[in-house]
Write a protein that holds these residues in place. Structure first.
Motif, PDB file in Angstrom:
ATOM      1  N   ASP A 152     -49.729 -23.371  10.257  1.00 46.65           N
ATOM      2  CA  ASP A 152     -49.568 -21.988  10.709  1.00 46.65           C
ATOM      3  C   ASP A 152     -48.932 -21.106   9.639  1.00 46.65           C
ATOM      4  O   ASP A 152     -48.752 -19.905   9.846  1.00 46.65           O
ATOM      5  CB  ASP A 152     -48.755 -21.914  12.004  1.00 46.65           C
TER       6      ASP A 152
ATOM      7  N   THR B 281     -47.078 -26.380  17.830  1.00 44.70           N
ATOM      8  CA  THR B 281     -47.257 -25.263  18.743  1.00 44.70           C
ATOM      9  C   THR B 281     -47.985 -24.156  18.014  1.00 44.70           C
ATOM     10  O   THR B 281     -47.432 -23.559  17.067  1.00 44.70           O
ATOM     11  CB  THR B 281     -45.908 -24.731  19.251  1.00 44.70           C
TER      12      THR B 281
ATOM     13  N   ARG C 262     -48.984 -17.601  18.561  1.00 43.07           N
ATOM     14  CA  ARG C 262     -49.673 -16.783  19.566  1.00 43.07           C
ATOM     15  C   ARG C 262     -49.628 -15.310  19.172  1.00 43.07           C
ATOM     16  O   ARG C 262     -48.770 -14.874  18.420  1.00 43.07           O
ATOM     17  CB  ARG C 262     -49.023 -16.963  20.944  1.00 43.07           C
TER      18      ARG C 262
END
Length: 226
Positions: free
Chosen positions: A52, A221, A224
């Motif tokens: 990410d 994770t 978002r």
């Protein structure tokens, strides 16, 4: 470079299954990485593991664009030179590059001296800034297109990967980026990006890195949209 292309060009040694090879330490890996220890390290520690980090995501999109028509190993061997040439792929800095920088980079023997791809990298850095305003991060933008498990093959085999030079998700990502003004982001290029950044895990069944990449994804994770 997509795994489908890599597998076609790999010289597969005797192995437990098609698309795999076993080295002298009895470690079984995807066949495409067997050329050098450096390539194997990339396969074992980076390829297919979720990312990410903004810089790494932008870097990979750019390098996949530079790879078009070349081998990924060629690009990987030049990666440190690319990082030096493009401000470590800091999008804000690259977005400010101008004509003088293009001239400098076209004369940089450490990278692929393709004026169109250099200009594309600068253009795409500017598009990253725009994406961040809308989605919060480049990571949030790309990870929202992670394919659902039910859309993936039941088993990742040599034949299954060869049959996937693109995917519905990579086609959607390519179309979205092109609509936003990105260049050198075709669906095959975007599938290779998704493979490398862990949005899909295309380590073949039997590869020693497959379980590690799956575990990394389970602990990860995704960013978002903010």
């Amino acid at each position: 470079m997509s795994t489908a292309s890599l597998l076609k060009s790999a010289k597969v040694a005797a192995s437990p299954a098609a698309g795999l090879f076993t080295d002298d330490s009895h470690t079984t890996r995807c066949a495409w990485c067997q050329a050098t220890p450096f390539y194997r390290h990339y396969h074992d520690s980076e390829w297919g593991f979720p990312v990410d980090d903004e810089r790494r995501l932008f870097e990979k999109i750019c390098l996949e664009g530079f790879q078009a028509g070349l081998s990924w190993l060629t690009i990987l061997n030049k990666r440190e030179s690319f990082r030096s040439a493009f401000a470590n792929f800091d999008a804000e800095q690259v977005a400010r590059f101008g004509a003088r920088d293009v001239k400098r980079l076209v004369n940089d023997a450490g990278i692929v001296r393709h004026a169109g791809k250099i200009a594309s990298t600068i253009n795409n850095a500017q598009r990253v800034i725009e994406l961040r305003k809308e989605f919060g991060s480049l990571g949030a933008f790309v990870w929202r297109l992670e394919p659902e498990a039910k859309t993936r093959p039941a088993r990742i085999t040599h034949e299954a990967v060869k049959a996937m030079p693109t995917s519905p998700a990579s086609i959607a990502l390519s179309k979205d980026l092109k609509k936003r003004g990105w260049t050198f982001v075709g669906p095959t290029t975007m599938y290779a990006f998704m493979q490398a950044m862990g949005l899909v895990n295309d380590h073949i069944e039997g590869c020693a890195s497959r379980k590690a990449a799956l575990a990394a994804r389970k602990a990860f994770t995704p960013p978002r949209v903010s």
